[in-house]
Scaffold this active site. Structure first.
Site, short mmCIF file in Angstrom:
data_model
loop_
_atom_site.label_atom_id
_atom_site.label_comp_id
_atom_site.label_asym_id
_atom_site.label_seq_id
_atom_site.Cartn_x
_atom_site.Cartn_y
_atom_site.Cartn_z
N SER A 155 0.87 -1.20 -0.02
CA SER A 155 -0.13 0.00 -0.20
C SER A 155 0.83 1.35 0.00
O SER A 155 0.52 2.21 -0.69
CB SER A 155 -0.91 0.04 1.22
OG SER A 155 -1.80 -1.23 1.20
N ARG A 198 0.69 7.74 6.17
CA ARG A 198 -0.18 6.94 6.95
C ARG A 198 -1.82 7.30 7.03
O ARG A 198 -2.72 6.68 7.10
CB ARG A 198 0.46 6.81 8.37
CG ARG A 198 -0.52 5.64 9.20
CD ARG A 198 0.51 5.01 10.20
NE ARG A 198 1.59 4.42 10.09
CZ ARG A 198 1.46 3.11 9.29
NH1 ARG A 198 0.40 2.53 9.38
NH2 ARG A 198 2.42 2.48 8.85
N HIS A 205 -2.99 6.50 3.82
CA HIS A 205 -3.04 5.06 3.93
C HIS A 205 -4.60 4.70 4.38
O HIS A 205 -5.21 3.46 4.16
CB HIS A 205 -2.21 4.37 4.61
CG HIS A 205 -1.84 2.75 4.84
ND1 HIS A 205 -2.53 2.40 5.99
CD2 HIS A 205 -1.91 1.72 4.09
CE1 HIS A 205 -2.41 0.94 6.11
NE2 HIS A 205 -2.04 0.79 4.97
#
Lengths: 220, 220
Positions: free
Chosen positions: A24, A49, A52
């Site tokens: 990812s 993040r 994500h």
């Protein structure tokens, strides 16, 4: 059956669970490059993040960091800071193994009976009363506000009055009423902060930022 | 001080806490109209609540509902259904007062020791093992998957094999690997479903959809 046939034609990529996050992150880095977005190295782990956790590349533009905010946050967590959230959802989303490894803890006073009573007595909200309770915590504190602009505004007022000295305020409430304004307020203060400007944010974003800091601090 | 002056110039709207949600919904309705988006009456409360929780109008286009999915979900919750989530974060985001009022409960088996042991023994993931455990629940069950595509894929397989007969599957995992595919799989099945097509979704979206259904079911 038609639906079984359809189901069989869906192709899943064969990726082991522990490789999914790495894969990812590779996709995120590639797409950031395609969009000509260059992230400052110090903030890249946090921005990536958040993308994500949200699949939303807008955060590459809306996340703002005050000078040394990341450094301050990491240092506080390495010193066993307490993270204060404004929802039990954000609390649940923070990696508890990482917290334990660093000797940190996370608290949320929103469902606290004492806070409910204090709010009622003072004619205020639980969001406000929970920040007032959290202001009395000792030791290094990181605030992660992903929901209530009223909590963030009260926290900013307490910081201006020097009634609280957080190591870092993560200000990422989401919504349509007073949300943008509460984040502008935080961004105007000399308190170390990470802010998602605009309407977007949320408990998931607050938790993702905490987790990125915990991992950088050595929590995994 | 400059920063205090800045802080004072931020204008907050004077809105009472319990009016904030109403005011937010008014803004959402107005902006949907400005964008020429007309929502089907049966799904509007869910779409609006997801936008409310994410400040992301993309969901007006990406949320797909199978025929009678909303009706089935509401009916199940009125019959005291169990909601199964794939994260403790989604579990924490579901309105516990509304659950209690309707005699419903929410469970998440991801941190379950039995599930961890079963996953290890079978060489699979906790996400998969947690769905296998949940498939054995009795009574009406609503699944709300906001994180793990592997959980959603396993759940779809179990449904195709008729090893589980959920009243509704809410399929809104977020991310970059197998997420889109897992949602296409669910959308291809004759099981009642609500899906956020594309990469976006999350535990917050899963919880918001559950809350919208709970409120429509009479949970507040």
């Amino acid at each position: 059956m038609q639906q079984e046939k359809n189901a069989q034609t869906i192709r899943l990529r064969q990726v082991l669970p522990d490789q999914i996050e790495q894969e990812s992150m590779r996709i995120i880095v590639r797409e950031l490059k395609q969009q000509n977005i260059t992230l400052d190295e110090s903030v890249a782990p946090i921005v990536k993040r958040v993308i994500h956790t949200s699949a939303d590349f807008e955060y590459a533009h809306t996340l703002h960091f005050s000078a040394n905010a990341v450094e301050r946050g990491i240092k506080a967590l390495q010193q066993g800071a307490t993270i204060v959230t404004d929802t039990n959802m954000a609390k649940a989303g923070i990696n508890h193994k990482a917290l334990a490894k660093l000797g940190c803890q996370v608290v949320c006073f929103m469902a606290d009976e004492e806070v409910a009573a204090a709010a009622k007595a003072a004619g205020t909200t639980r969001a406000v009363a929970s920040m007032e309770k959290a202001a009395k915590l000792s030791g290094p504190v990181v605030f992660a506000i992903g929901n209530a602009p009223t909590a963030l505004v009260r926290l900013c007022q307490l910081a201006v009055q020097q009634a609280v000295s957080p190591e870092l305020i993560i200000g990422v409430p989401v919504g349509f009423v007073n949300v943008v304004e509460s984040k502008q307020l935080l961004a105007s203060l000399p308190v170390p902060h990470i802010v998602a400007m605009g309407r977007k944010g949320g408990s998931n974003v607050a938790a993702a930022i905490c987790n990125a800091l915990l991992y950088q601090a050595g929590g995994r």
